[in-house]
Motif scaffolding. Sequence first.
Motif, PDB file in Angstrom:
ATOM      1  N   SER A 184      18.744  -1.906   3.758  1.00 44.16           N
ATOM      2  CA  SER A 184      19.205  -3.295   3.613  1.00 44.16           C
ATOM      3  C   SER A 184      20.598  -3.434   4.226  1.00 44.16           C
ATOM      4  O   SER A 184      21.510  -2.669   3.901  1.00 44.16           O
ATOM      5  N   VAL A 185      20.746  -4.399   5.105  1.00 46.05           N
ATOM      6  CA  VAL A 185      21.999  -4.598   5.834  1.00 46.05           C
ATOM      7  C   VAL A 185      22.411  -6.066   5.710  1.00 46.05           C
ATOM      8  O   VAL A 185      21.565  -6.969   5.786  1.00 46.05           O
ATOM      9  N   THR A 186      23.697  -6.282   5.482  1.00 42.01           N
ATOM     10  CA  THR A 186      24.248  -7.638   5.468  1.00 42.01           C
ATOM     11  C   THR A 186      25.115  -7.838   6.696  1.00 42.01           C
ATOM     12  O   THR A 186      26.045  -7.062   6.932  1.00 42.01           O
ATOM     13  N   ARG A 191      23.943 -13.014   6.893  1.00 44.35           N
ATOM     14  CA  ARG A 191      22.500 -12.804   6.800  1.00 44.35           C
ATOM     15  C   ARG A 191      22.227 -11.431   6.221  1.00 44.35           C
ATOM     16  O   ARG A 191      22.951 -10.475   6.496  1.00 44.35           O
ATOM     17  N   SER A 192      21.174 -11.333   5.416  1.00 44.90           N
ATOM     18  CA  SER A 192      20.721 -10.046   4.894  1.00 44.90           C
ATOM     19  C   SER A 192      19.362  -9.724   5.484  1.00 44.90           C
ATOM     20  O   SER A 192      18.491 -10.601   5.564  1.00 44.90           O
ATOM     21  N   LEU A 193      19.165  -8.468   5.917  1.00 38.44           N
ATOM     22  CA  LEU A 193      17.903  -8.054   6.505  1.00 38.44           C
ATOM     23  C   LEU A 193      17.724  -6.558   6.347  1.00 38.44           C
ATOM     24  O   LEU A 193      18.673  -5.831   6.047  1.00 38.44           O
ATOM     25  N   ASN A 194      16.481  -6.097   6.548  1.00 43.00           N
ATOM     26  CA  ASN A 194      16.200  -4.670   6.584  1.00 43.00           C
ATOM     27  C   ASN A 194      16.254  -4.216   8.032  1.00 43.00           C
ATOM     28  O   ASN A 194      15.513  -4.729   8.884  1.00 43.00           O
ATOM     29  N   ALA A 195      17.103  -3.263   8.353  1.00 42.76           N
ATOM     30  CA  ALA A 195      17.312  -2.856   9.742  1.00 42.76           C
ATOM     31  C   ALA A 195      17.777  -1.406   9.784  1.00 42.76           C
ATOM     32  O   ALA A 195      17.998  -0.760   8.762  1.00 42.76           O
ATOM     33  N   PHE A 196      17.914  -0.906  11.008  1.00 40.89           N
ATOM     34  CA  PHE A 196      18.404   0.455  11.250  1.00 40.89           C
ATOM     35  C   PHE A 196      19.846   0.376  11.733  1.00 40.89           C
ATOM     36  O   PHE A 196      20.220  -0.546  12.467  1.00 40.89           O
ATOM     37  N   LEU A 197      20.653   1.347  11.327  1.00 48.12           N
ATOM     38  CA  LEU A 197      22.030   1.465  11.806  1.00 48.12           C
ATOM     39  C   LEU A 197      22.124   2.689  12.706  1.00 48.12           C
ATOM     40  O   LEU A 197      21.809   3.801  12.276  1.00 48.12           O
ATOM     41  N   LEU A 198      22.559   2.465  13.961  1.00 48.08           N
ATOM     42  CA  LEU A 198      22.659   3.561  14.925  1.00 48.08           C
ATOM     43  C   LEU A 198      24.065   3.614  15.504  1.00 48.08           C
ATOM     44  O   LEU A 198      24.681   2.560  15.741  1.00 48.08           O
ATOM     45  N   PRO A 199      24.573   4.816  15.755  1.00 53.45           N
ATOM     46  CA  PRO A 199      25.876   4.928  16.429  1.00 53.45           C
ATOM     47  C   PRO A 199      25.834   4.232  17.786  1.00 53.45           C
ATOM     48  O   PRO A 199      24.787   4.164  18.440  1.00 53.45           O
ATOM     49  N   GLN A 200      26.967   3.717  18.198  1.00 58.20           N
ATOM     50  CA  GLN A 200      27.003   2.928  19.429  1.00 58.20           C
ATOM     51  C   GLN A 200      26.585   3.739  20.647  1.00 58.20           C
ATOM     52  O   GLN A 200      25.988   3.193  21.587  1.00 58.20           O
ATOM     53  N   GLN A 254      27.963  -3.300  12.663  1.00 53.60           N
ATOM     54  CA  GLN A 254      28.511  -3.151  11.317  1.00 53.60           C
ATOM     55  C   GLN A 254      29.061  -1.743  11.166  1.00 53.60           C
ATOM     56  O   GLN A 254      28.357  -0.763  11.415  1.00 53.60           O
ATOM     57  N   ASP A 255      30.329  -1.662  10.752  1.00 50.50           N
ATOM     58  CA  ASP A 255      30.988  -0.359  10.573  1.00 50.50           C
ATOM     59  C   ASP A 255      30.860   0.499  11.823  1.00 50.50           C
ATOM     60  O   ASP A 255      30.534   1.695  11.759  1.00 50.50           O
ATOM     61  N   HIS A 256      31.095  -0.108  12.986  1.00 50.09           N
ATOM     62  CA  HIS A 256      31.068   0.581  14.278  1.00 50.09           C
ATOM     63  C   HIS A 256      29.681   1.126  14.621  1.00 50.09           C
ATOM     64  O   HIS A 256      29.559   2.058  15.416  1.00 50.09           O
ATOM     65  N   GLN A 257      28.636   0.582  14.007  1.00 43.07           N
ATOM     66  CA  GLN A 257      27.266   0.966  14.308  1.00 43.07           C
ATOM     67  C   GLN A 257      26.457  -0.274  14.683  1.00 43.07           C
ATOM     68  O   GLN A 257      26.679  -1.365  14.136  1.00 43.07           O
ATOM     69  N   TYR A 258      25.507  -0.084  15.623  1.00 45.77           N
ATOM     70  CA  TYR A 258      24.637  -1.187  16.001  1.00 45.77           C
ATOM     71  C   TYR A 258      23.581  -1.414  14.921  1.00 45.77           C
ATOM     72  O   TYR A 258      23.026  -0.460  14.350  1.00 45.77           O
ATOM     73  N   VAL A 259      23.313  -2.700  14.658  1.00 44.39           N
ATOM     74  CA  VAL A 259      22.240  -3.083  13.743  1.00 44.39           C
ATOM     75  C   VAL A 259      20.993  -3.332  14.580  1.00 44.39           C
ATOM     76  O   VAL A 259      20.952  -4.265  15.382  1.00 44.39           O
ATOM     77  N   VAL A 260      19.971  -2.505  14.410  1.00 43.29           N
ATOM     78  CA  VAL A 260      18.726  -2.599  15.171  1.00 43.29           C
ATOM     79  C   VAL A 260      17.660  -3.190  14.255  1.00 43.29           C
ATOM     80  O   VAL A 260      17.254  -2.564  13.267  1.00 43.29           O
ATOM     81  N   SER A 261      17.211  -4.392  14.585  1.00 46.51           N
ATOM     82  CA  SER A 261      16.251  -5.081  13.718  1.00 46.51           C
ATOM     83  C   SER A 261      14.797  -4.809  14.092  1.00 46.51           C
ATOM     84  O   SER A 261      13.903  -4.968  13.260  1.00 46.51           O
ATOM     85  N   SER A 262      14.523  -4.398  15.341  1.00 48.92           N
ATOM     86  CA  SER A 262      13.145  -4.112  15.742  1.00 48.92           C
ATOM     87  C   SER A 262      13.148  -3.111  16.892  1.00 48.92           C
ATOM     88  O   SER A 262      14.161  -2.931  17.569  1.00 48.92           O
TER      89      SER A 262
END
Length: 389
Positions: free
Chosen positions: A55-57, A305-314, A347-355
């Motif tokens: 879960s990511v905001t 916005r709140s969603l379920n996603a992946f956090l990846l280093p830039q 977010q926090d220096h990481q990319y939010v990947v939604s799909s």
Amino acid sequence: MTVDIQKSSLLITSLLVSALLVGCKGSPFTESLEAAEMEQPMVANVSVLKAEKKSVTLFDELQGRVVAFRTAEIRPQVSGIITERLFKQGEMTAKNQPLFQINKEPFLIDIKEKEASLAQSNVNLLLAKRKYTRLQALDKSSAVSKQAYEEAVFNQQKASANVMQNEATLEQSKLNLKYATIRAPISGIIEQALVTEGTLVNKGDSQALAIIKQIDKVYIDVRQPASKLSTLRKLLSKGEATNQKGLGVNIKLSDDSSEDIVGKIVFSGISVDLNTGDLIVRIVADNLKRTLLPGMYVRTEVPRRSLNAFLLPQQAIQRASNGEAFVSVVTASNDAIKRSVTLDGIQDHQYVVSSGLKNGDSVIIEGYENIMPDVELNASDWNPSAQAG
């Protein structure tokens, strides 16, 4: 002669070495070495991270202005001459701390007058009671006229009312004496004194004597487009459903995230600015170190916005020639394939990947530049702490 002999010896030696090399070329030893060199596979070392959906905001970065949690304008409740200032300007003051002293003498004299009036009214009440008691006994035997008896009753009641009135006026005089010492209504930092000793002040003056601001907590007013109000309300209602008081907001003081302050959204305005189409979102934050001062502008991260996603280093995100984002994933057969992904911010220096990814995918974080056709992959877990070091 000697030189010619040396040249001839060198030539013979060179011919013998060449013949020896040619004779060894087809030997089993030479062929095995060449075969080993040709059969040795090429290896590419890569670091991977297991993709995990969470879960990511997402936040909007908006500018806000700091407002004091409470502001009290100090005004006199009685009239008189200021004789003394009892505080140091710019220092912390406690609730009920004396701030100004108005000349007490007129109030002390007034109290004495009211005490004398009360004493006189008590004497009058005593006389009225005695007269009423006498006439009451005579009235039972009809030895006094009805009119005289009724006047005695009336005079006793009137004297009793006068006592009550004088008691109230005495209490008011004592209250005025108390008000002659002007005290702080709240705790906070008091600004400069706006009057000096010797100034005549009056009850109801429009000018304040001083201003106190409580800043151990502060408000931050942020302007946000009214079009995002419905989304913000949904996030607020979600927070209420989980028993959270307000919605978390990051307040950025500098580029160092360790200095961030976490605040809460307490309400959003109900009026929209006709010129900008914005409304005010109010945030409350603890400010025990008094880092935030009224009037300061700060950057805030307001939930969007709140969603379920992946956090990846830039560094895991690559770009195609058309600008499309993709990542490299190690498959079960130890091959590297490209996956197009959708990015929804950072977010926090990481990319939010939604799909574009699924749970458990091994995403290559480092070493994808070493990948070539027919190259074996040597994948190891990515260690962010090693990179930071």
